[in-house]
Structures are given as C-alpha cells and as structure tokens.
Design a protein around this motif. Structure first.
Motif, PDB file in Angstrom:
ATOM      1  N   ASP A  93       0.822  -1.209   0.000  1.00  0.00           N
ATOM      2  CA  ASP A  93       0.000   0.000   0.000  1.00  0.00           C
ATOM      3  C   ASP A  93       0.854   1.256   0.000  1.00  0.00           C
ATOM      4  O   ASP A  93       0.474   2.277  -0.571  1.00  0.00           O
ATOM      5  CB  ASP A  93      -0.912   0.011   1.229  1.00  0.00           C
ATOM      6  CG  ASP A  93      -1.764   1.261   1.305  1.00  0.00           C
ATOM      7  OD1 ASP A  93      -2.774   1.324   0.582  1.00  0.00           O
ATOM      8  OD2 ASP A  93      -1.396   2.193   2.062  1.00  0.00           O
TER       9      ASP A  93
ATOM     10  N   SER B  41      -0.600  -2.737 -10.741  1.00  0.00           N
ATOM     11  CA  SER B  41      -2.050  -2.592 -10.658  1.00  0.00           C
ATOM     12  C   SER B  41      -2.395  -1.117 -10.753  1.00  0.00           C
ATOM     13  O   SER B  41      -1.523  -0.249 -10.786  1.00  0.00           O
ATOM     14  CB  SER B  41      -2.576  -3.180  -9.343  1.00  0.00           C
ATOM     15  OG  SER B  41      -2.081  -2.444  -8.246  1.00  0.00           O
ATOM     16  N   ASN B  42      -3.686  -0.843 -10.795  1.00  0.00           N
ATOM     17  CA  ASN B  42      -4.125   0.555 -10.850  1.00  0.00           C
ATOM     18  C   ASN B  42      -3.787   1.300  -9.567  1.00  0.00           C
ATOM     19  O   ASN B  42      -3.663   2.526  -9.576  1.00  0.00           O
ATOM     20  CB  ASN B  42      -5.633   0.613 -11.119  1.00  0.00           C
ATOM     21  CG  ASN B  42      -5.978   0.116 -12.508  1.00  0.00           C
ATOM     22  OD1 ASN B  42      -5.173   0.242 -13.429  1.00  0.00           O
ATOM     23  ND2 ASN B  42      -7.163  -0.469 -12.649  1.00  0.00           N
ATOM     24  N   HIS B  43      -3.664   0.538  -8.471  1.00  0.00           N
ATOM     25  CA  HIS B  43      -3.307   1.172  -7.203  1.00  0.00           C
ATOM     26  C   HIS B  43      -1.802   1.397  -7.161  1.00  0.00           C
ATOM     27  O   HIS B  43      -1.013   0.454  -7.245  1.00  0.00           O
ATOM     28  CB  HIS B  43      -3.722   0.293  -6.029  1.00  0.00           C
ATOM     29  CG  HIS B  43      -3.202   0.785  -4.709  1.00  0.00           C
ATOM     30  ND1 HIS B  43      -3.718   1.899  -4.076  1.00  0.00           N
ATOM     31  CD2 HIS B  43      -2.198   0.326  -3.911  1.00  0.00           C
ATOM     32  CE1 HIS B  43      -3.056   2.103  -2.952  1.00  0.00           C
ATOM     33  NE2 HIS B  43      -2.129   1.160  -2.823  1.00  0.00           N
ATOM     34  N   LYS B  44      -1.400   2.647  -7.049  1.00  0.00           N
ATOM     35  CA  LYS B  44       0.012   2.999  -6.974  1.00  0.00           C
ATOM     36  C   LYS B  44       0.394   3.197  -5.508  1.00  0.00           C
ATOM     37  O   LYS B  44      -0.256   3.982  -4.808  1.00  0.00           O
ATOM     38  CB  LYS B  44       0.299   4.274  -7.765  1.00  0.00           C
ATOM     39  CG  LYS B  44      -0.219   4.264  -9.197  1.00  0.00           C
ATOM     40  CD  LYS B  44       0.425   3.162 -10.024  1.00  0.00           C
ATOM     41  CE  LYS B  44      -0.083   3.196 -11.465  1.00  0.00           C
ATOM     42  NZ  LYS B  44       0.466   2.088 -12.277  1.00  0.00           N
TER      43      LYS B  44
END
Length: 327
Positions: free
Chosen positions: A94, A124-127
């Motif tokens: 995260d 993923s789209n979460h950086k």
C-alpha cells in the motif's frame, strides 16, 4: 446420641453464620473495593512507568488490508533505487516509506526518480504511496519511529540492501494476518544460555548457523520482518528510555530491542517464515570484527535493564508448500 450431637453443632454453626452474615457482606464489599482500588493504582503506576510485562492491552485491530514497506537506508542511493523499484511491484504493498537519517535531505532528483519508479513498476491501478521520513539525527532508533498517515496495520521492516521476492513476501503477509501480534520474519536468531559462565545466568547470541543446526530460534530480525504498526508507538513511547539510550550509544542492537519489546508484550515467540531473500549491497555492520561479542553484550545488558529474559524459543516455521517439494 453422637449423631444428634453433631446435628446440634451444625445447627449452631449455621445460626452463627446467619447472625454474622451482615458483617460478612460488609467485609466482602470492603475487600472488593480495596482490590479494585489497588488494581487501578497498579494499572496507573504501570502507565506512569511506561512499561508492562506481558501486556494484556494488545487489542489493536488488524483489519486494514495491505502493508507498508518501511525501508531503512544509509548512503546507498543505488541500492535504494533497486529496493524501491522491487517492492513497488509487489501487489499488496500500500505504501513505501524510506527512513532517512543522513545529514542532508534527499536530493530532488533522487525523489523524482523514485516516485517515477514507483509509478512505473506498480502492476495494478493502485500505486503505492511513496514518501521519505526525514530525521535530523543519525540514530538507529529512527527506524522504529511512529509514522504519520499510515493506512495499513502491517509494517514490513526491511534493510535497503535486502530483497524478498514478491511471492514470498505475500506468503509471509498471510502468515502475519493469522498472527498480527507477532513478529513474522525471514531472519531467525536465538539466545542460548552460556554454559561457560560460572556466575549468574548469561546468554550468547546465536547466529544463523546455530539456528540451522538446532532448529530453535527466539527472534526474527527487523531487517526483514512484519509487525503491527502499533509496535512503533510502543517502541518510541512505552519502552524504557534506557533501552533507546543504549541503542543510540552503542549504534547496534535496535533489532534485538524490538524483539525484546514484542516478546515482553505478548509472552510468545515470533514466527520464522522460510523463504529466499537476496542481499544486493555491500556487507553491513554484521560483517564487522567483534560483531558477535557486541550482540552477546546487548542480550545480557537488555536482560539486566528488563530484569528478566522475555524472549521465548520456538521450533515452528512457516513454509509455503507451493514452492517446497520437501516438508
């Protein structure tokens, strides 16, 4: 006649109890009040002293997903770049926080490079959220300072020159989720009783080979370990200041200090996860002459400061059978 006499004695005793029941109630009530007040005093005294042995207050949650990679670095920017790029590619990361304790802050070019690397390596789209945590002084205690803005409960503490493959790291994270109060890590160590000591009980620091030979460990080093982010607060604000002063003065053993803290709080051993990791930098302080002796001294000095040995030995290790053909 003998039985009748016993019955009369029993009746007499019952009457005496009934007569005194009021005073007994009063005494019980007073005793309860005194015990309750004493427990409050002891509890507050523990808070004032800032330390609890086998604390029962470990009720912090462990529900927030993902984990934060906490990288400790020191004047190895090329190694740091490799480390940040690798952990940015792991799916459950995260955030990545870099503990920076150098005299000068990181250059703008270094910060820009690392931010770009994190954005490009994320799968993923979460950086992952990337930040430096700057410290004014060079102090090994810096690596365990509380961190503002954390969105996860899990911390993965890692040295900048240690790389753990993402699949192995994900497995270790799942192990930690099943035991969120524990330290869960890849580098086990052991405290052994020094049988050559003729005086009081003394301990020897057992490195990797002693753990491999005996299969027993009582610590997992924070150079590659998961723990709950609340332990950062406990290390900084609740652990005896004398321990922090010792680490600062000796410039060593902050990892042993964290192991002592968690063992003291839980009364339980850590969890060793068997998995490959790779060192990508030059040798650290563990390769210096006299390192083992200094670790011996840390163990025994910490025991003196604590007043007892909190570390708990274990033979358990977690293995991902998906990648192990023999187990």
């Amino acid at each position: 006649m003998r039985v009748h006499h016993r019955n009369r004695s029993l009746v007499k005793w019952i009457r005496q109890v009934l007569t005194n029941i009021g005073s007994l109630k009063t005494k019980l009530l007073l005793s309860f009040c005194m015990l309750f007040a004493l427990s409050l005093i002891v509890g507050r005294a523990g808070s004032f002293m800032g330390w609890h042995r086998h604390s029962t207050e470990l009720k912090f949650p462990s529900s927030r997903g993902g984990y934060t990679v906490l990288i400790n670095t020191w004047r190895r920017n090329s190694v740091l770049k490799q480390s940040v790029a690798h952990y940015a590619s792991c799916s459950s990361v995260d955030a990545i926080r870099v503990v920076w304790s150098e005299n000068n802050p990181p250059s703008e070019s270094l910060k820009a490079y690392l931010r770009k690397s994190v954005r490009s390596k994320a799968k993923s789209n979460h950086k992952p959220d990337f930040r430096f945590d700057l410290n004014e002084q060079d102090n090994l205690n810096n690596r365990f300072k509380p961190i503002e803005g954390l969105r996860t409960d899990a911390i993965f503490s890692i040295d900048d020159d240690v790389v753990v493959p993402c699949s192995t790291l994900e497995f270790a994270f799942s192990v930690w989720q099943s035991a969120p109060y524990s330290m869960v890590g890849f580098v086990p160590r052991m405290h052994w009783v020094d049988t050559k000591s003729a005086d009081a009980i003394r301990y020897k620091y057992g490195g990797w080979w002693s753990v491999w030979w005996m299969g027993t460990y009582s610590m997992v080093l924070s150079k590659a370990a998961f723990f709950h982010q609340k332990y950062l607060e406990m290390y900084t604000y609740h652990m005896p200041a004398s321990i922090q002063e010792y680490v600062s003065r000796e410039r060593n053993c902050e990892d042993i200090a964290m192991s002592f803290l968690v063992a003291n709080a839980t009364g339980a051993p850590p969890v060793w996860v068997k998995g490959k990791l790779f060192e990508i930098g030059s040798s650290g302080i563990s390769s210096l002459k006299g390192h083992s002796q200094r670790r011996n001294e840390c163990l025994n000095d910490f025991v003196s400061l604590y007043g007892y040995m909190p570390l708990v030995a274990s033979n358990f290790n977690a293995v991902n059978v998906q990648y192990e053909w023999f187990w």
